[in-house]
Design an enzyme around this catalytic site. Structure first.
Site, PDB file in Angstrom:
ATOM      1  CE  LYS A  98      -3.495   2.347   2.856  1.00 33.11           C
ATOM      2  NZ  LYS A  98      -2.701   3.495   3.338  1.00 33.11           N
ATOM      3  CB  SER A 120      -2.456   4.479  -0.889  1.00 30.57           C
ATOM      4  OG  SER A 120      -2.660   5.279   0.258  1.00 30.57           O
ATOM      5  CG  HIS A 122      -0.034   7.662   4.393  1.00 29.85           C
ATOM      6  ND1 HIS A 122       0.398   6.357   4.413  1.00 29.85           N
ATOM      7  CD2 HIS A 122      -0.219   8.012   5.690  1.00 29.85           C
ATOM      8  CE1 HIS A 122       0.483   5.944   5.673  1.00 29.85           C
ATOM      9  NE2 HIS A 122       0.112   6.925   6.463  1.00 29.85           N
ATOM     10  NE  ARG A 125      -4.168  11.543   7.403  1.00 26.83           N
ATOM     11  CZ  ARG A 125      -4.170  10.930   8.587  1.00 26.83           C
ATOM     12  NH1 ARG A 125      -4.256  11.636   9.689  1.00 26.83           N
ATOM     13  NH2 ARG A 125      -4.072   9.622   8.669  1.00 26.83           N
ATOM     14  CG  ASP A 153      -6.317   4.434   0.737  1.00 29.14           C
ATOM     15  OD1 ASP A 153      -7.472   4.588   1.156  1.00 29.14           O
ATOM     16  OD2 ASP A 153      -5.310   4.784   1.360  1.00 29.14           O
ATOM     17  N   GLY A 155     -10.029   9.351  -1.152  1.00 31.00           N
ATOM     18  CA  GLY A 155     -11.064  10.130  -1.810  1.00 31.00           C
ATOM     19  C   GLY A 155     -12.366   9.410  -2.072  1.00 31.00           C
ATOM     20  NE  ARG A 177     -10.334  11.893   5.919  1.00 30.80           N
ATOM     21  CZ  ARG A 177      -9.581  12.777   5.270  1.00 30.80           C
ATOM     22  NH1 ARG A 177     -10.096  13.931   4.893  1.00 30.80           N
ATOM     23  NH2 ARG A 177      -8.313  12.517   5.004  1.00 30.80           N
TER      24      ARG A 177
END
Length: 226
Positions: A98, A120, A122, A125, A153, A155, A177
């Site tokens: 990932k 991804s 991340h 961040r 991953d 959005g 999220r």
């Protein structure tokens, strides 16, 4: 992968014994990025809370006051492709990497005998300014050329986002999220509700774009702006 490799090996064995069906190794964040909002908020675990899966792990000694990152035990212990080869020899579970954002790393992932790629950044961040994963996805899919599944991953907020990712070649998506917010607001039932919402939105988007099955979703459902 933790700095304590013996602990990492024990963690893999625990995952196998617990019935886990795959391992996901985050490869894009050997250290945390500068998360200034977290710093200002003073984010920390509350009393009585701890990372229970990491109990008993040896941690590297603290660096000297004169050093920042380079030359510290933490960075020296950051995993490399050699460590991933060690992990590959440790378990028969599928391993997905990932944090892949470059076609060259996607190709090397496959050459290293890994079983899947997760595109991804991340959540933006860790390294500010990294391209959105939906932009990175097509070139990674092209590089993989069907050799391994490619997941995406970042959005994913609505079912339409899932449709777009699959149209661009993703085998599946990861949701972060929305699940966290739902868990905080309503516990496990909240997460189940979010999952149901995402599925309903995806099925609606599929119906309105003429896709009877997941396999029917392709780039024909997308319209690119000028």
């Amino acid at each position: 992968m933790q700095t304590d490799r013996d602990f990492t090996a024990a963690l893999v064995r625990r995952a196998e014994q617990a019935g886990y069906r795959a391992l996901v190794v985050t490869v894009d964040a050997p250290v945390n990025g500068l998360r200034n909002r977290e710093q200002r908020a003073g984010t920390a675990l509350r009393a009585g809370m701890e990372a229970v899966n990491l109990q008993g792990m040896r941690t590297p000694p603290p660096p000297s006051p004169e050093t920042l990152l380079f030359g510290t035990p933490l960075l020296a212990a950051a995993p490399t492709w050699t460590d991933l080869a060690w992990l590959r020899g440790l378990t028969r579970l599928p391993i997905l990497l990932k944090g892949i954002t470059e076609p060259a790393d996607a190709a090397r992932t496959i050459e290293a005998g890994m079983d899947g790629i997760i595109v991804s950044n991340h959540g933006g961040r860790t390294l500010d300014g990294v391209r959105a994963t939906v932009e990175l996805l097509p070139e990674i899919v092209e590089t993989a050329d069907g050799a391994v599944p490619v997941l995406m991953d970042g959005g994913i907020r609505r079912g339409n986002d899932i449709l777009r990712a699959i149209a661009l070649g993703a085998t599946a998506v990861l949701v972060g999220r929305p699940y966290v917010h739902a868990l905080a607001a309503a516990g496990a039932p909240g997460v189940a509700h979010v999952l149901r919402l995402l599925r309903a939105e995806l099925e609606l988007a599929m119906t309105l774009t003429g896709c009877a099955t997941i396999a029917d979703i392709d780039r024909a459902v997308l319209v690119r702006g000028a």
